[in-house]
Write a protein that holds these residues in place. Structure first.
Motif, short mmCIF file in Angstrom:
data_model
loop_
_atom_site.label_atom_id
_atom_site.label_comp_id
_atom_site.label_asym_id
_atom_site.label_seq_id
_atom_site.Cartn_x
_atom_site.Cartn_y
_atom_site.Cartn_z
N ALA A 61 0.83 -1.21 0.00
CA ALA A 61 0.00 0.00 0.00
C ALA A 61 0.86 1.26 0.00
O ALA A 61 0.60 2.21 -0.74
N SER A 62 1.91 1.24 0.79
CA SER A 62 2.82 2.39 0.86
C SER A 62 3.50 2.64 -0.50
O SER A 62 3.61 3.78 -0.94
N GLY A 63 3.94 1.56 -1.15
CA GLY A 63 4.60 1.71 -2.46
C GLY A 63 3.67 2.23 -3.53
O GLY A 63 4.03 3.10 -4.33
N VAL A 64 2.45 1.70 -3.56
CA VAL A 64 1.47 2.16 -4.55
C VAL A 64 1.15 3.64 -4.33
O VAL A 64 1.12 4.44 -5.28
N HIS A 66 3.05 5.85 -2.86
CA HIS A 66 4.25 6.63 -3.17
C HIS A 66 4.32 6.94 -4.68
O HIS A 66 4.60 8.07 -5.07
N VAL A 67 4.04 5.93 -5.50
CA VAL A 67 4.05 6.13 -6.95
C VAL A 67 2.90 7.04 -7.37
O VAL A 67 3.08 7.99 -8.12
N ALA A 68 1.70 6.77 -6.86
CA ALA A 68 0.51 7.53 -7.26
C ALA A 68 0.62 9.02 -6.91
O ALA A 68 0.14 9.87 -7.65
N LEU A 69 1.26 9.31 -5.80
CA LEU A 69 1.34 10.70 -5.35
C LEU A 69 2.61 11.42 -5.81
O LEU A 69 2.80 12.59 -5.53
N ASN A 70 3.46 10.72 -6.55
CA ASN A 70 4.71 11.31 -7.03
C ASN A 70 4.44 12.04 -8.35
O ASN A 70 4.15 11.41 -9.36
N PRO A 71 4.54 13.38 -8.38
CA PRO A 71 4.22 14.13 -9.59
C PRO A 71 5.21 13.90 -10.74
O PRO A 71 4.89 14.20 -11.89
N ASP A 72 6.37 13.35 -10.45
CA ASP A 72 7.38 13.14 -11.49
C ASP A 72 7.24 11.77 -12.18
O ASP A 72 8.01 11.46 -13.08
N VAL A 73 6.29 10.97 -11.75
CA VAL A 73 6.14 9.62 -12.28
C VAL A 73 5.01 9.58 -13.29
O VAL A 73 3.91 10.06 -13.02
N TRP A 74 5.31 9.00 -14.45
CA TRP A 74 4.29 8.81 -15.47
C TRP A 74 4.08 7.33 -15.66
O TRP A 74 4.62 6.52 -14.93
N SER A 75 3.29 6.95 -16.61
CA SER A 75 2.92 5.56 -16.83
C SER A 75 4.14 4.65 -16.88
O SER A 75 5.09 4.91 -17.62
N ARG A 131 12.99 6.88 -4.48
CA ARG A 131 13.18 6.95 -3.02
C ARG A 131 12.07 6.28 -2.21
O ARG A 131 11.63 6.81 -1.20
N TRP A 132 11.66 5.10 -2.66
CA TRP A 132 10.75 4.30 -1.84
C TRP A 132 11.46 3.05 -1.37
O TRP A 132 12.17 2.42 -2.14
N GLN A 133 11.26 2.72 -0.11
CA GLN A 133 11.79 1.49 0.47
C GLN A 133 10.73 0.90 1.39
O GLN A 133 10.01 1.64 2.06
N PRO A 134 10.64 -0.42 1.46
CA PRO A 134 9.73 -1.02 2.44
C PRO A 134 10.22 -0.75 3.86
O PRO A 134 11.41 -0.55 4.07
N VAL A 135 9.30 -0.70 4.81
CA VAL A 135 9.69 -0.42 6.20
C VAL A 135 9.56 -1.63 7.11
O VAL A 135 10.15 -1.66 8.18
#
Length: 159
Positions: A61-64, A66-75, A131-135
Motif C-alpha cells: 500500500a505504501s509503495g502504490v 508513493h508512486v501515485a502521489l509522485n508528480p514526477d512519475v508517469w505511466s 526513493r521508496w523502500q519497504p519499512v
C-alpha cells in the motif's frame, strides 16, 4: 497516467487459507491450529535455502501510494517487493519467524524440493530510484501475521 504494479509473495494479517493452493503462511497457521498448537513438525521443502522476494501488504500500500502521489512519475510498470531487512529471505527463515510470532517451537521435517522450487527474486531497482523502500522487517511482518491469525483464524473475514 496509468501505472501497473507487480508484487510477489505478499503476506499480511488477513491472508486466507485454501488447501488447493500453496500459500506458505496460512498453511503454517493451519498446521499449528490442527496439531493442538504444540509439538508441531513443519515441512521444509529442499534444504530450506530457497529464497523468495517477500513483501508485507502494508508496504505494498505504501509503495502504490508513493508512486501515485509522485508528480514526477508517469505511466510505467513498478515491481514492489522486499522488506526493510532485504528483499530475499530463505523459506526456512520465514518458517522460523512465523513460529516465533506464534510463540511456539517448531521441528522441521525436510522433504524433497517441489517442482519450481528455485529461488525467485524480484528486481525492485526502479522503485528505489524514486526513493521508496519497504519499512517492515521480516520478523515484524511475520509477528503481525501470526497475531492476526491468532485473533481471526484462517477465515480472514473480520466483522
Amino acid at each position: 497516467r496509468i501505472n501497473r504494479f507487480r508484487f510477489w509473495n505478499a503476506k499480511g494479517e488477513y491472508q486466507r487459507y485454501h488447501p488447493k493452493y500453496f500459500h506458505l503462511i496460512p498453511q503454517l497457521f493451519h498446521l499449528w491450529n490442527k496439531t493442538g498448537r504444540n509439538g508441531l513438525t513443519a515441512p521444509v521443502y529442499g534444504d530450506g535455502s530457497t529464497t523468495r522476494s517477500w513483501i508485507d501488504v502494508n508496504d505494498i500500500a505504501s509503495g502504490v501510494l508513493h508512486v501515485a502521489l509522485n508528480p514526477d512519475v508517469w505511466s510505467d510498470v513498478w515491481n514492489i517487493g522486499g522488506t526493510a531487512t532485504g528483499g530475499e529471505h530463505p523459506t526456512e527463515e520465514i518458517i522460523e519467524a512465523f513460529w516465533a510470532g506464534l510463540g511456539t517451537q517448531v521441528t522441521k521435517e525436510y522433504k524433497p524440493d517441489i517442482p519450481g522450487g528455485q529461488s525467485i527474486i524480484m528486481n525492485t531497482t526502479k522503485i528505489q530510484t524514486i526513493r521508496w523502500q519497504p519499512v517492515m522487517t521480516i520478523k515484524e511482518s511475520m509477528r503481525r501475521a501470526a497475531e492476526g491469525y491468532k485473533l481471526h483464524g484462517l477465515d480472514s473475514r473480520v466483522s
